[in-house]
Design a protein around this motif. Structure first.
Motif, PDB file in Angstrom:
ATOM      1  N   ALA A   1      48.227  52.445  41.239  1.00 14.18           N
ATOM      2  CA  ALA A   1      48.816  53.529  40.764  1.00 14.18           C
ATOM      3  C   ALA A   1      48.752  54.718  41.552  1.00 14.18           C
ATOM      4  N   GLU A   2      47.578  55.005  42.226  1.00 11.51           N
ATOM      5  CA  GLU A   2      47.440  55.914  43.119  1.00 11.51           C
ATOM      6  C   GLU A   2      48.144  55.980  44.237  1.00 11.51           C
ATOM      7  N   ALA A   3      48.588  54.846  44.894  1.00 16.59           N
ATOM      8  CA  ALA A   3      49.272  54.823  46.155  1.00 16.59           C
ATOM      9  C   ALA A   3      50.920  54.835  45.572  1.00 16.59           C
ATOM     10  N   GLY A   4      51.217  54.653  44.317  1.00 15.64           N
ATOM     11  CA  GLY A   4      52.582  54.317  43.991  1.00 15.64           C
ATOM     12  C   GLY A   4      53.228  52.929  44.600  1.00 15.64           C
ATOM     13  N   SER A   5      52.479  51.984  45.160  1.00 16.48           N
ATOM     14  CA  SER A   5      52.904  50.726  45.639  1.00 16.48           C
ATOM     15  C   SER A   5      52.014  49.592  45.619  1.00 16.48           C
ATOM     16  N   PHE A   6      52.431  48.432  45.380  1.00 19.43           N
ATOM     17  CA  PHE A   6      51.341  47.337  45.680  1.00 19.43           C
ATOM     18  C   PHE A   6      51.040  47.102  47.171  1.00 19.43           C
ATOM     19  N   SER A   7      52.004  47.492  48.333  1.00 17.66           N
ATOM     20  CA  SER A   7      51.520  47.138  49.411  1.00 17.66           C
ATOM     21  C   SER A   7      50.578  48.161  49.979  1.00 17.66           C
ATOM     22  N   ALA A   8      50.657  49.471  49.587  1.00 12.48           N
ATOM     23  CA  ALA A   8      49.670  50.459  50.009  1.00 12.48           C
ATOM     24  C   ALA A   8      48.407  50.006  49.441  1.00 12.48           C
ATOM     25  N   ALA A   9      48.363  49.649  48.306  1.00 14.12           N
ATOM     26  CA  ALA A   9      46.897  49.106  47.352  1.00 14.12           C
ATOM     27  C   ALA A   9      46.517  47.862  48.197  1.00 14.12           C
TER      28      ALA A   9
ATOM     29  N   LEU B   1      45.649  42.372  28.646  1.00 14.91           N
ATOM     30  CA  LEU B   1      45.796  43.702  27.633  1.00 14.91           C
ATOM     31  C   LEU B   1      47.027  43.424  26.645  1.00 14.91           C
ATOM     32  N   GLY B   2      47.913  42.854  26.829  1.00 14.40           N
ATOM     33  CA  GLY B   2      49.230  42.699  26.257  1.00 14.40           C
ATOM     34  C   GLY B   2      49.887  44.246  26.324  1.00 14.40           C
ATOM     35  N   LEU B   3      49.892  44.422  27.364  1.00 12.76           N
ATOM     36  CA  LEU B   3      50.391  46.010  27.545  1.00 12.76           C
ATOM     37  C   LEU B   3      51.393  45.985  29.079  1.00 12.76           C
ATOM     38  N   ARG B   4      52.278  46.506  29.158  1.00  9.49           N
ATOM     39  CA  ARG B   4      53.037  46.852  30.358  1.00  9.49           C
ATOM     40  C   ARG B   4      52.778  48.038  31.027  1.00  9.49           C
ATOM     41  N   LEU B   5      52.097  47.542  32.149  1.00  9.34           N
ATOM     42  CA  LEU B   5      51.267  49.096  32.870  1.00  9.34           C
ATOM     43  C   LEU B   5      52.597  49.741  33.882  1.00  9.34           C
ATOM     44  N   PHE B   6      53.538  49.108  34.605  1.00  5.65           N
ATOM     45  CA  PHE B   6      54.350  49.690  35.465  1.00  5.65           C
ATOM     46  C   PHE B   6      55.614  49.270  35.219  1.00  5.65           C
ATOM     47  N   GLN B   7      56.552  50.161  35.483  1.00  7.22           N
ATOM     48  CA  GLN B   7      58.046  49.836  35.498  1.00  7.22           C
ATOM     49  C   GLN B   7      58.428  49.524  37.169  1.00  7.22           C
ATOM     50  N   ARG B   8      58.764  48.440  37.294  1.00  9.54           N
ATOM     51  CA  ARG B   8      58.917  48.000  38.514  1.00  9.54           C
ATOM     52  C   ARG B   8      60.345  48.089  38.986  1.00  9.54           C
ATOM     53  N   SER B   9      60.856  48.537  40.216  1.00  6.41           N
ATOM     54  CA  SER B   9      62.054  48.454  40.788  1.00  6.41           C
ATOM     55  C   SER B   9      61.772  48.078  42.141  1.00  6.41           C
ATOM     56  N   THR B  10      62.855  47.708  43.006  1.00  9.64           N
ATOM     57  CA  THR B  10      62.894  47.438  44.505  1.00  9.64           C
ATOM     58  C   THR B  10      62.253  48.358  45.158  1.00  9.64           C
ATOM     59  N   ARG B  11      62.322  49.770  44.662  1.00  8.33           N
ATOM     60  CA  ARG B  11      62.011  50.800  45.492  1.00  8.33           C
ATOM     61  C   ARG B  11      61.055  51.799  44.861  1.00  8.33           C
ATOM     62  N   LYS B  12      60.668  51.653  43.759  1.00 12.37           N
ATOM     63  CA  LYS B  12      59.457  52.411  43.141  1.00 12.37           C
ATOM     64  C   LYS B  12      58.739  51.626  42.249  1.00 12.37           C
TER      65      LYS B  12
END
Length: 307
Positions: free
Chosen positions: A14-22, A44-55
Motif C-alpha cells: 500500500a505504501e509503495a503502490g506495487s507488489f514489486s516495490a514491497a 478478512l473476507g475483504l478486498r483490499l486492492f483494486q488490481r490492474s496491470t499498471r496500478k
C-alpha cells in the motif's frame, strides 16, 4: 508470524503502490507478496486492492484497514525485532546509505571495531551519490547532507562542512597567490556540475569578518564528483573548491595547498539520519551511538570547519 508476514506485505504494498516495490523491501518475490496479500484478503473476507496491470489501488475498505493497523504494525514489528535479538545483544542486518568517497574514507575504517563490539550486527552498506528515501527504501541509517527531514526521520549533526579553495604546489609554482576570491579569475579552475540541475556550481567565499567575494575562475575541466575534483587538483589541472571531507587528507599530506586561508563557503551540515521510532531497534541504536562517539573523538566537526 505468518499473519504478521501477510500484514507486512499489505502495508508495504500500500505504501509503495506495487507488489514489486514491497517485495524488494521484504526480500521476497512479487508473486510471494501478492500471495500473502491474497491470503490476508481471504482471511478478512475483504478486498483490499483494486488490481490492474499498471496500478495497485486501495479499495475503500483497504484504506480503512491501513489506517487502523499501520502504526500498530510498525510498533509490533519493532518489538519483535528487539525481543528476537540473540542473547539480548543487538543483532540483524543494518542497511546503511553512504556517499561513496565519504563512506570509504570516514566510515569504513570504523566498521571493524564496531563489528568486534557487536558481532551480531551485519552492516549492509550501499554506496550511492544520491539522496535516498530513508523510510520508503527501508534504510536503517543514512549518512550525508541535504536529506529531506520528512515525518519520522531524525538527523544528528556530525559537523558543518566548509568549502575551501585548493591547488597543487606544482600548479601554483611561479603563480601569484590569491589574496581575495576575485583573484581566482586569473587561474585555471576545476568546476563542479550539480548532479540535480546540471548547472555549474558557484560559491561565495566569506572571511568571517564581513568580507565576501564570488569565487570564479577559468574552467579547465568539469566534474560532478568532488573526489575526482580533488584528484584533478592534485594532478595540477588547476584550482578546486572542495568540501573539507575531500580536501582534508591531501591538505594534510601536502599534495594540495590551501588558497585564501580564512576564506570559505558554507556547504551545510553533514548528518546521521535514522527513523525516529519509539522502539528504535538495538542494532540501529548502537550504531548511531558508536558513530557519534567516534566522530566526536576524532574531532570531526572542527576538522570540517577549519576557519
Amino acid at each position: 508470524m505468518e499473519a504478521l508476514n501477510h500484514l507486512q506485505s499489505f502495508v508495504l504494498s500500500a505504501e509503495a503502490g506495487s507488489f514489486s516495490a514491497a517485495a524488494r523491501r521484504l526480500g521476497l518475490t512479487p508473486a510471494a507478496v501478492s500471495k500473502n496479500v491474497a491470503r490476508l484478503e481471504a482471511s478478512l473476507g475483504l478486498r483490499l486492492f483494486q488490481r490492474s496491470t499498471r496500478k495497485l489501488t486501495l479499495t475503500e475498505g483497504g484504506e480503512r484497514f491501513l489506517q487502523q493497523i499501520g502504526g500498530a504494525l510498525a510498533t509490533l514489528r519493532e518489538a519483535i525485532a528487539n525481543a528476537a535479538e540473540e542473547g539480548g545483544q543487538p543483532a540483524g542486518v543494518l542497511k546503511i546509505s553512504l556517499a561513496p568517497s565519504f563512506g570509504r574514507s570516514y566510515v569504513v575504517p570504523l566498521l571493524a571495531e564496531f563489528i568486534r563490539r557487536h558481532p551480531g550486527v551485519i552492516p549492509d552498506c550501499h554506496f550511492d551519490n544520491r539522496q535516498v528515501d530513508l523510510i520508503g527504501e527501508g534504510f536503517d541509517v543514512a549518512i550525508g547532507g541535504g536529506i529531506e527531514l520528512t515525518q519520522g526521520v531524525v538527523a544528528r549533526e556530525l559537523g558543518h562542512v566548509r568549502i575551501v579553495a585548493a591547488a597543487s604546489p606544482a600548479y601554483m609554482r611561479g603563480r601569484q597567490m590569491p589574496s581575495h576570491p576575485s583573484d581566482l579569475a586569473q587561474l585555471d579552475g576545476i568546476a563542479r556540475r550539480s548532479a540535480g540541475s546540471g548547472r555549474l556550481r558557484s560559491w561565495v567565499l566569506r572571511d568571517g569578518q564581513g568580507g565576501e567575494g564570488v569565487a570564479e575562475y577559468r574552467p579547465r575541466a568539469i566534474f560532478d564528483d568532488p573526489e575526482a575534483m580533488a584528484q584533478a587538483a592534485i594532478d595540477g589541472v588547476g584550482v578546486a573548491l572542495l568540501p573539507m571531507p575531500h580536501a582534508l587528507a591531501p591538505l594534510c599530506s601536502g599534495a594540495l595547498i590551501r588558497l585564501l586561508p580564512g576564506w570559505s563557503a558554507d556547504s551545510g551540515p553533514l548528518s546521521l539520519y535514522y527513523p525516529g521510532k519509539k522502539l528504535l531497534p538495538a542494532k540501529t541504536r548502537v550504531f548511531v551511538d558508536y558513530l557519534l562517539e567516534q566522530f566526536r573523538q576524532h574531532d570531526f566537526a572542527a576538522q570540517m570547519n577549519p576557519d
